[in-house]
Design a protein around this motif. Structure first.
Motif, PDB file in Angstrom:
ATOM      1  N   GLY A 133       5.816  -9.245 -20.671  1.00 34.53           N
ATOM      2  CA  GLY A 133       4.844  -8.237 -20.927  1.00 34.53           C
ATOM      3  C   GLY A 133       6.035  -7.200 -20.441  1.00 34.53           C
ATOM      4  O   GLY A 133       6.973  -7.135 -19.976  1.00 34.53           O
ATOM      5  N   GLY A 134       5.285  -5.750 -21.284  1.00 34.39           N
ATOM      6  CA  GLY A 134       6.650  -4.155 -20.726  1.00 34.39           C
ATOM      7  C   GLY A 134       5.981  -4.356 -22.305  1.00 34.39           C
ATOM      8  O   GLY A 134       6.598  -4.597 -23.656  1.00 34.39           O
ATOM      9  N   LYS A 135       7.187  -2.961 -22.297  1.00 31.62           N
ATOM     10  CA  LYS A 135       7.577  -2.379 -23.808  1.00 31.62           C
ATOM     11  C   LYS A 135       8.934  -1.524 -23.445  1.00 31.62           C
ATOM     12  O   LYS A 135       9.667  -2.008 -22.500  1.00 31.62           O
ATOM     13  N   VAL A 136       9.418  -2.094 -24.760  1.00 34.78           N
ATOM     14  CA  VAL A 136      11.002  -2.297 -24.452  1.00 34.78           C
ATOM     15  C   VAL A 136      11.183  -1.682 -25.942  1.00 34.78           C
ATOM     16  O   VAL A 136      10.208  -1.380 -26.629  1.00 34.78           O
ATOM     17  N   SER A 137      12.494  -1.175 -26.088  1.00 36.11           N
ATOM     18  CA  SER A 137      12.678  -0.736 -27.094  1.00 36.11           C
ATOM     19  C   SER A 137      13.699  -0.669 -27.819  1.00 36.11           C
ATOM     20  O   SER A 137      15.051  -1.983 -27.592  1.00 36.11           O
ATOM     21  N   ILE A 138      14.334  -0.330 -29.249  1.00 40.81           N
ATOM     22  CA  ILE A 138      15.859  -1.208 -30.164  1.00 40.81           C
ATOM     23  C   ILE A 138      15.648  -0.013 -30.520  1.00 40.81           C
ATOM     24  O   ILE A 138      15.200   0.911 -31.493  1.00 40.81           O
TER      25      ILE A 138
END
Length: 701
Positions: free
Chosen positions: A545-550
């Motif tokens: 779960g969760g929002k990640v960034s690249i």
């Protein structure tokens, strides 16, 4: 001397006005004006039925309306959520014998009582010159308005209808809220009673039932509270989905609030604490840093002769927790000692829930598709490369999690390392071709269409991996992976923060990784999702779960990946969505959706689509040295006796070996403290906020 922003000195009071009987058709009302804030309260007394658990008392019901006119923060759902929270708080405070004589409100025990309905409106204060009288129209005034102004009559009827609906809604929710309040008090008394019981002797069946009741009662009340909030917000008639339709502590997008670093900024380790993570746009070119200390560092990957490594034959599949029923009392006793939000870093968990691998090896298993990893740098454009990176990123997690049942990898001891490598046939690494629409696609394979860039001599690329536990408190792991032939590498550090969440355990992976494509002079900064072990009293299962960034600062491309946790009711598990964007033009070039351990669908700006089934992807076996050739602190050799005992099902022996390792680590820590010698990792060095591999590829001449 002036102290207040409004011109008041330290001895001047803020102007306050209190008016009573400001609403004509109530049993009591008042308005308090303080500064630019006005609070209007009206009370209506009606005969109702006593609460089931206290039949000889009356009670109060509260409804707080935070008007959007008071502050822009109350617009939308902001004021509604605060109003519900204030209503519940006032209910708990005033429905207490120490606050109000509730028995005086009883008319006939178990039959009739007075119910005081308290309406509260929070709004702004109007200047006295234009202040309006707050008074509801009487029946006679309504009739006069009806004959003179049909529009006014319609408005008046509408206002009364809304008031009637609100009153009916509050009455409908009053009994569940009162029952919840009583249940919370009884649960606290239950926990205190269980804790006061003698602890000597073996656990009986009754003891196990009591521990189960204690461990689950708090989570059950939390769940019921969420259900009640959902009911209240659904009945309120507001637009949009209920704000609490997901698990406790989760946002509407399924991302738990406490686990997700903000994007593009987040949190990162610094001297054992948390500091703001630098923006991807400000990411320094780490490969250009000074190498003044390089000569003093130990090498890692260079020490291993490829001829010494053999293909891994270990079967890492994890069986179901067959011993869970036999060990249930241990789990119950452990859960009864935990509190919501407790940090589990120093909590010793039972041996039978352990995986047969170290956390450092689990990070290596994320590289199970090295062919997809190597193909990133072969993209013809920056757009191609970030799309390939997102494809690789989304397919990496399914192999890192072995089995459907949640088990915990070994906690690495300080200084523990793990080394391995992969041999990737060059003809398996396919560069991207461009279609007529300008989107990225894979060229078809066949005898009449040789691979672009394929090495006619054959052979393999070699991908090498090293991980080290660089800190124990807090637990931080560093790992590094490189392919010298393709001039690309990954450097990352992760702090695993675990918390108890009732019937779940959450693990937040704080930190970041950076992918370096030296051929293109590009750096891709990325974060990692959180993991959750659900249903820990039955058959535990894992979800991300969760929002990640690249983010790539040079090219201006970024991607946002959201791992959705299962909603509070309904919905799918293991769902993930992603969006790749060109920031300078705000153009969406790719979208993805599906399951991170199942099928993923990619849609490109050209309209083309691509399906990837993670279950059908080829898994490349890693290579590592046999146990007898490994170093004393390498994971497989260090944990070999624990792993052997777990395979044999001998939990007592596994616990004994695990305890011995932990005691050795504590002894070494005490010795270092006595000698005043801090720990120095072998392969990684702390630089700024992160940990950098000593012999990184970008530092090579």
């Amino acid at each position: 001397m002036i102290y207040g922003l409004d011109g008041r000195s330290c001895e001047d009071y803020r102007h306050m006005e209190v008016e009573t009987d400001v609403v004509s058709n109530t049993d009591g009302s008042a308005r308090v004006s303080l500064g630019h804030t006005a609070v209007l309260v009206g009370i209506k007394a009606e005969i109702g039925k006593p609460r089931p658990l206290v039949p000889d008392e009356g009670y109060l019901e509260f409804f707080v309306d935070c008007s959007a006119n008071a502050t822009p923060e109350f617009e939308g759902r902001g004021g509604e959520e605060l109003g519900i929270e204030l209503s519940n708080t006032l209910y708990r405070v005033f429905n207490n014998r120490s606050s109000v004589d509730l028995k005086s409100l009883c008319i006939s025990a178990g039959e009739h009582c007075w119910v005081l309905y308290v309406d509260v409106l929070v709004a702004v204060t109007l200047p006295s010159s234009i202040r309006l009288s707050v008074r509801l129209p009487s029946e006679r005034e309504e009739n006069d308005h009806m004959s003179s102004s049909p529009r006014s009559a319609c408005h008046s009827r509408l206002m009364r209808a809304c008031q009637t609906l609100q009153l009916q809604r509050r009455r409908r929710h009053s009994i569940p809220r009162s029952v919840m309040s009583q249940a919370e008090g009884q649960q606290k008394n239950l926990v205190q009673s269980i804790d006061s019981l003698p602890t000597k002797g073996p656990l009986s069946c009754l003891d196990q039932d009591l521990l189960l009741l204690k461990a689950t009662s708090a989570a059950t009340l939390s769940c019921l509270g969420e259900c009640l909030n959902i009911l209240q917000q659904t009945q309120s008639g507001s637009q949009g989905p209920p704000a609490s339709q997901h698990n406790h502590g989760a946002r509407s997008d399924g991302a738990p609030v406490w686990t997700v670093p903000k994007s593009p900024s987040g949190e990162q380790l610094k001297n054992g604490g948390l500091t703001p993570l630098r923006s991807a746009k400000l990411s320094p070119a780490l490969r250009k840093r000074s190498l003044s200390r390089g000569a003093e560092r130990h090498s890692g990957l260079e020490d291993i002769d490829p001829a010494e490594e053999v293909t891994d034959t270990e079967d890492n599949e994890e069986e179901d927790l067959g011993v869970l029923d036999d060990q249930r009392s241990v789990i119950l006793h452990l859960l009864s000692q935990l509190k919501l939000g407790m940090d589990l870093t120093r909590v010793v968990l039972p041996t039978f829930i352990l995986e047969k691998r170290s956390l450092l090896e689990m990070y290596a298993n994320f590289m199970a598709h090295p062919d997809m990893f190597l193909s990133i740098t072969m993209g013809a454009t920056a757009e191609d490369r970030i799309v390939r990176f997102v494809e690789y990123y989304l397919t990496a997690f399914h192999e890192g999690r072995k089995g459907a049942v949640a088990k915990k990898p070994y906690n690495p001891v300080l200084g523990e390392t793990f080394h391995c490598s992969w041999d990737v046939p060059r003809d398996k690494v396919r560069p991207l071709a461009r279609s007529n629409q300008g989107s990225a696609r894979e060229p078809p394979r066949g005898p009449n269409n040789p691979q672009q860039g394929e090495d006619p001599q054959g052979g393999c690329y070699r991908v090498r991996f090293v991980a080290e536990q660089v800190s124990h408190h807090p637990p931080v792991s560093g790992f590094y992976c490189e392919c010298r032939e393709r001039r690309m590498c990954v450097n990352a550090h992760v702090w695993t923060k675990s918390k108890f969440m009732g019937m779940s355990i959450g693990v937040s992976m704080v930190g970041e990784g950076v992918l370096y494509l030296l051929e293109h002079d590009e750096e891709y900064v990325f974060t990692l999702p959180s993991a959750y072990a659900r249903s820990i009293l039955t058959v535990p299962w894992v979800e991300l779960g969760g929002k990640v960034s690249i983010n790539c600062a040079k090219s201006g491309y970024s991607a946002t990946v959201t791992f959705h946790t299962k909603p509070f009711y309904g919905g799918k598990v293991h769902r993930v969505t992603a969006e790749v964007k060109h920031n300078p033009t705000s153009t969406i070039i790719c979208k993805a959706q599906g399951e991170w351990n199942g099928t993923l669908e990619f849609t490109y700006s050209s309209g083309e689509t691509k399906i990837i089934d993670t279950a059908k992807l080829l898994v490349t076996k890693k290579k590592l040295r046999p146990l007898e050739q490994q170093g004393r602190t390498e994971s497989r050799r260090l944990w070999q006796h624990v792993t052997k005992a777990l395979k044999e099902g001998n939990m007592d022996k596994a616990t004994e070996h695990k305890h011995r390792l932990e005691e050795n680590q504590r002894g070494e820590e005490r010795q270092r403290a006595a000698d005043n010698k801090p720990w120095t990792p072998r392969h990684f060095t702390k630089e700024g906020d992160g940990w950098i591999y000593n012999s990184s590829l970008w530092k090579s001449p």
